[in-house]
Design a protein around this motif. Structure first.
Motif, PDB file in Angstrom:
ATOM      1  N   ALA A 118       0.954  -1.143   0.138  1.00  0.00           N
ATOM      2  CA  ALA A 118       0.174  -0.008  -0.069  1.00  0.00           C
ATOM      3  C   ALA A 118       0.737   1.307  -0.059  1.00  0.00           C
ATOM      4  N   SER A 119       0.239   2.501   0.198  1.00  0.00           N
ATOM      5  CA  SER A 119       0.835   3.652   0.118  1.00  0.00           C
ATOM      6  C   SER A 119       0.345   4.424   1.284  1.00  0.00           C
ATOM      7  N   TYR A 120       0.924   5.448   1.578  1.00  0.00           N
ATOM      8  CA  TYR A 120       0.477   6.421   2.718  1.00  0.00           C
ATOM      9  C   TYR A 120       0.962   7.919   2.499  1.00  0.00           C
ATOM     10  N   LYS A 121       0.332   8.928   3.454  1.00  0.00           N
ATOM     11  CA  LYS A 121       0.414  10.251   3.286  1.00  0.00           C
ATOM     12  C   LYS A 121       0.330  10.359   4.817  1.00  0.00           C
ATOM     13  N   LEU A 122       1.570  11.113   5.401  1.00  0.00           N
ATOM     14  CA  LEU A 122       1.591  11.421   6.828  1.00  0.00           C
ATOM     15  C   LEU A 122       1.934  12.795   7.001  1.00  0.00           C
ATOM     16  N   LYS A 123       1.119  13.453   7.820  1.00  0.00           N
ATOM     17  CA  LYS A 123       1.628  15.067   8.260  1.00  0.00           C
ATOM     18  C   LYS A 123       1.728  14.965   9.657  1.00  0.00           C
ATOM     19  N   ILE A 124       2.860  15.397  10.008  1.00  0.00           N
ATOM     20  CA  ILE A 124       3.142  15.513  11.530  1.00  0.00           C
ATOM     21  C   ILE A 124       3.596  16.627  12.235  1.00  0.00           C
ATOM     22  N   GLU A 125       3.273  17.345  13.293  1.00  0.00           N
ATOM     23  CA  GLU A 125       3.707  18.461  13.691  1.00  0.00           C
ATOM     24  C   GLU A 125       3.355  18.716  15.259  1.00  0.00           C
ATOM     25  N   GLU A 126       4.604  19.556  15.564  1.00  0.00           N
ATOM     26  CA  GLU A 126       4.231  20.030  17.075  1.00  0.00           C
ATOM     27  C   GLU A 126       3.283  20.927  16.875  1.00  0.00           C
ATOM     28  N   VAL A 127       2.327  20.861  18.374  1.00  0.00           N
ATOM     29  CA  VAL A 127       1.321  21.676  18.357  1.00  0.00           C
ATOM     30  C   VAL A 127       1.872  22.693  19.516  1.00  0.00           C
ATOM     31  N   ALA A 128       2.168  22.496  20.577  1.00  0.00           N
ATOM     32  CA  ALA A 128       2.673  23.333  21.632  1.00  0.00           C
ATOM     33  C   ALA A 128       4.041  22.811  22.277  1.00  0.00           C
ATOM     34  N   PRO A 129       4.924  23.466  22.746  1.00  0.00           N
ATOM     35  CA  PRO A 129       5.925  22.853  23.393  1.00  0.00           C
ATOM     36  C   PRO A 129       5.718  22.368  24.854  1.00  0.00           C
ATOM     37  N   PRO A 130       6.619  21.962  25.721  1.00  0.00           N
ATOM     38  CA  PRO A 130       6.190  21.495  27.117  1.00  0.00           C
ATOM     39  C   PRO A 130       6.101  22.930  27.959  1.00  0.00           C
ATOM     40  N   THR A 131       5.242  22.888  29.147  1.00  0.00           N
ATOM     41  CA  THR A 131       5.121  23.991  30.123  1.00  0.00           C
ATOM     42  C   THR A 131       6.340  23.620  31.034  1.00  0.00           C
ATOM     43  N   ILE A 132       7.294  24.577  31.056  1.00  0.00           N
ATOM     44  CA  ILE A 132       8.424  24.464  31.882  1.00  0.00           C
ATOM     45  C   ILE A 132       8.669  25.593  32.780  1.00  0.00           C
ATOM     46  N   ASN A 133       8.270  25.502  34.059  1.00  0.00           N
ATOM     47  CA  ASN A 133       8.403  26.520  35.098  1.00  0.00           C
ATOM     48  C   ASN A 133       9.797  26.899  35.371  1.00  0.00           C
ATOM     49  N   ASP A 134       9.985  28.313  35.457  1.00  0.00           N
ATOM     50  CA  ASP A 134      11.171  28.790  36.085  1.00  0.00           C
ATOM     51  C   ASP A 134      11.535  28.333  37.429  1.00  0.00           C
ATOM     52  N   SER A 135      12.394  28.031  37.846  1.00  0.00           N
ATOM     53  CA  SER A 135      12.542  27.347  39.519  1.00  0.00           C
ATOM     54  C   SER A 135      12.276  28.574  40.405  1.00  0.00           C
ATOM     55  N   SER A 136      12.952  29.682  40.094  1.00  0.00           N
ATOM     56  CA  SER A 136      12.971  30.926  40.767  1.00  0.00           C
ATOM     57  C   SER A 136      11.604  31.769  40.950  1.00  0.00           C
ATOM     58  N   MET A 137      10.659  31.520  39.800  1.00  0.00           N
ATOM     59  CA  MET A 137       9.384  31.827  39.739  1.00  0.00           C
ATOM     60  C   MET A 137       8.553  31.026  40.582  1.00  0.00           C
ATOM     61  N   ALA A 138       8.886  29.699  40.336  1.00  0.00           N
ATOM     62  CA  ALA A 138       7.917  28.724  41.179  1.00  0.00           C
ATOM     63  C   ALA A 138       8.145  28.910  42.755  1.00  0.00           C
ATOM     64  N   SER A 139       9.455  29.178  43.017  1.00  0.00           N
ATOM     65  CA  SER A 139       9.721  29.477  44.453  1.00  0.00           C
ATOM     66  C   SER A 139       9.183  30.559  45.029  1.00  0.00           C
ATOM     67  N   LEU A 140       9.187  31.648  44.173  1.00  0.00           N
ATOM     68  CA  LEU A 140       8.290  32.908  44.537  1.00  0.00           C
ATOM     69  C   LEU A 140       6.821  32.369  44.736  1.00  0.00           C
ATOM     70  N   THR A 141       6.095  31.819  43.802  1.00  0.00           N
ATOM     71  CA  THR A 141       4.738  31.472  43.974  1.00  0.00           C
ATOM     72  C   THR A 141       4.594  30.731  45.494  1.00  0.00           C
ATOM     73  N   LYS A 142       5.319  29.783  45.540  1.00  0.00           N
ATOM     74  CA  LYS A 142       5.258  29.256  46.788  1.00  0.00           C
ATOM     75  C   LYS A 142       5.362  30.204  48.119  1.00  0.00           C
ATOM     76  N   ARG A 143       6.189  31.074  48.084  1.00  0.00           N
ATOM     77  CA  ARG A 143       6.427  31.981  49.208  1.00  0.00           C
ATOM     78  C   ARG A 143       5.133  32.806  49.311  1.00  0.00           C
ATOM     79  N   VAL A 144       4.513  33.233  48.254  1.00  0.00           N
ATOM     80  CA  VAL A 144       3.458  34.196  48.213  1.00  0.00           C
ATOM     81  C   VAL A 144       2.372  33.400  48.704  1.00  0.00           C
ATOM     82  N   ALA A 145       2.083  32.327  48.265  1.00  0.00           N
ATOM     83  CA  ALA A 145       1.029  31.436  48.657  1.00  0.00           C
ATOM     84  C   ALA A 145       1.040  31.111  50.110  1.00  0.00           C
ATOM     85  N   GLN A 146       2.176  30.814  50.683  1.00  0.00           N
ATOM     86  CA  GLN A 146       2.406  30.382  52.000  1.00  0.00           C
ATOM     87  C   GLN A 146       2.010  31.563  53.062  1.00  0.00           C
ATOM     88  N   LYS A 147       2.823  32.835  52.344  1.00  0.00           N
ATOM     89  CA  LYS A 147       2.308  33.844  53.095  1.00  0.00           C
ATOM     90  C   LYS A 147       0.989  34.435  53.378  1.00  0.00           C
TER      91      LYS A 147
END
Length: 380
Positions: A280-309
C-alpha cells in the motif's frame, strides 16, 4: 493590604462573574461577549487596554518591573450535563475546563489591584487570552505585544487532581508538549467477498495502530515519559465493501526534544514499514502543536512563598501529560503555571476536565484571586 481579605470581600462578585461566563460559553476566537464584559470593567477601573481580536491586554502602574497575569477565556464544544442553576444556555458549548473560573478570578484580582495601584511595587499587565483549547491563542497575544517589557508571567488553572483549595506548584517541566499526526493509508478497494483482489487498508491500519503502542514501550527509555494515541479512524461506508483508503489521526506527548524527535521518527518508520510490506501507500503529516510547559525555578519558588504568606496550603503537583499553550509564554519570559485544586467529593465535584459534568468548587475562587494579587505585589 491583605490580598486574601480583599478577595473574600468580593467573593460573591467573583462567583457571580464565573456563573455568568459559564452560562454564556464562547469557543476559541469567538469570545466577543466575555471580552466585552472584561474590557468594560478594566476601563472602569483605570486600566490602559488594548484589544487583540477577542483577547485583551491591560496595563496598570507606572514604574518598576512588569508582572503579567494571564487567564484564558474560551469554552469547549461539549454539551453540559450538570443540573445547576447556571448551566450553559448555549447548546453544544460548555466551560468544561474551568476557563470561566480563570477569567472570573483574574477579573477579581484586577479590581483589587486597581484599588491599591498606588501601593504597587511593579507594573502589572493582564492578559485575557482567547483560544487556549487548540487555537494557540497565546501565540496571537505574543505576536501583538503581550510580553513586550514583561519580566515575569504567571498563569493559574483549576485542577481536578488536587483537593479543593490546595495550591499546586512544580519547578521545571509541569505539562507535556503536544504534537499531532494525520495519516492516510491508500490501498485498493473492492468487494468484501473478494479480499484477494484488493489491498485492504483496514487491517494495515490496525497493524499500524497496534505497532504504534510499541514506540513508547519498546523504543523510549522507561525512565522517560511519552504518549502516542490514535484518536480517530475512518474507513469505508458500506459493510460489504473494502474501502480504498483509511484516515486516522492522533496525538503524541513529550517533555524533552529528544523524546519528541524519537516519537516523530518512529511514527514514520513504523507506518512506512507496515504499509510498504502490504503493498500500500501512505501520506503522513506530523507537527508539534505546543511545547512543554516548563516552570522557571525561581518563579515557582516565589509563587510558593507568596501562597504560604497568604496562609494557603501548598503541595508539589505531579507532572501531567496534558498540554497548555501557556508554554509559549514561558519560552520567552520566566514564569510559573500554577494549579489550584477544586476536587470536592462531598459536592460531587469529581469529574475530569473536558467532561460534560465537569464543575468547579466555587469556594476556591477567592483563593486564586488572592494568589494573583499577591504575585502582582511580589518582589521579582
Amino acid at each position: 493590604m491583605n490580598p486574601l481579605k480583599e478577595a473574600l470581600k468580593i467573593k460573591d462578585q467573583i462567583i457571580a462573574w464565573r456563573r455568568d461566563f459559564h452560562m454564556h460559553p464562547e469557543l476559541g476566537y469567538e469570545e466577543e461577549r466575555t471580552s466585552k464584559i472584561v474590557e468594560e470593567h478594566l476601563k472602569e477601573w483605570g486600566y490602559r487596554t488594548k484589544r487583540v481580536g477577542t483577547g485583551i491586554i491591560a496595563d496598570i502602574g507606572k514604574e518598576g518591573k512588569t508582572v503579567a497575569l494571564r487567564a484564558d477565556m474560551d469554552a469547549l464544544p461539549v454539551q453540559e450535563e450538570n443540573d445547576v442553576p447556571y448551566k450553559s444556555r448555549v447548546s453544544g458549548k460548555m466551560h468544561a475546563c474551568g476557563h470561566d473560573a480563570h477569567t472570573a478570578m483574574l477579573l477579581g484580582a484586577s479590581k483589587i489591584i486597581a484599588e491599591h495601584k498606588e501601593e504597587l511595587p511593579n507594573k502589572v499587565r493582564l492578559i485575557f487570552q482567547p483560544a487556549e483549547e487548540g487555537g494557540n491563542g497565546a501565540l496571537k497575544m505574543i505576536e501583538d505585544g503581550a510580553l513586550k517589557g514583561v519580566d515575569a508571567i504567571f498563569g493559574l488553572h483549576v485542577w481536578m487532581e488536587l483537593p479543593s483549595g490546595i495550591v499546586g506548584i512544580r519547578e521545571g517541566p509541569f505539562m507535556a508538549g503536544v504534537g499531532r499526526f494525520d495519516i492516510e493509508i491508500e490501498g485498493k478497494g473492492g468487494h468484501g467477498a473478494s479480499p484477494h483482489e484488493t489491498i485492504d487498508p483496514v487491517p494495515i491500519a490496525a497493524q499500524v495502530i497496534l505497532a504504534f503502542q510499541t514506540i513508547i514501550s519498546r523504543n523510549l527509555n522507561p525512565l522517560e515519559s511519552g504518549v502516542v494515541s490514535v484518536g480517530t479512524i475512518k474507513a469505508g461506508e458500506a459493510f460489504n465493501v473494502i474501502p480504498e483508503r483509511v484516515y486516522m489521526n492522533g496525538t503524541y506527548r513529550f517533555f524533552t526534544q529528544e523524546t519528541k524527535k524519537l516519537i516523530e521518527k518512529r511514527i514514520e518508520e513504523v507506518l512506512k514499514g507496515i504499509v510498504i510490506a502490504n503493498n500500500a501507500s501512505y501520506k503522513l503529516k506530523i507537527e508539534e502543536v505546543a511545547p512543554p510547559t516548563i516552570n522557571d525555578s525561581s518563579m515557582a519558588s516565589l509563587t510558593k512563598r507568596v501562597a504560604q504568606k497568604l496562609g494557603l496550603k501548598v503541595e508539589e503537583v505531579p507532572k501531567s501529560m496534558g498540554s497548555e499553550d501557556f508554554s509559549f509564554y514561558l519560552q520567552k519570559v520566566p514564569g510559573a503555571f500554577i494549579a489550584l485544586g477544586i476536587r470536592n467529593e462531598e459536592k460531587r465535584i469529581i469529574y475530569p476536565h473536558h467532561h460534560p459534568k465537569f464543575n468547579v468548587d466555587e469556594e476556591v475562587l477567592p483563593l486564586g484571586t488572592a494568589l494573583e494579587v499577591g504575585l502582582a505585589f511580589g518582589k521579582i
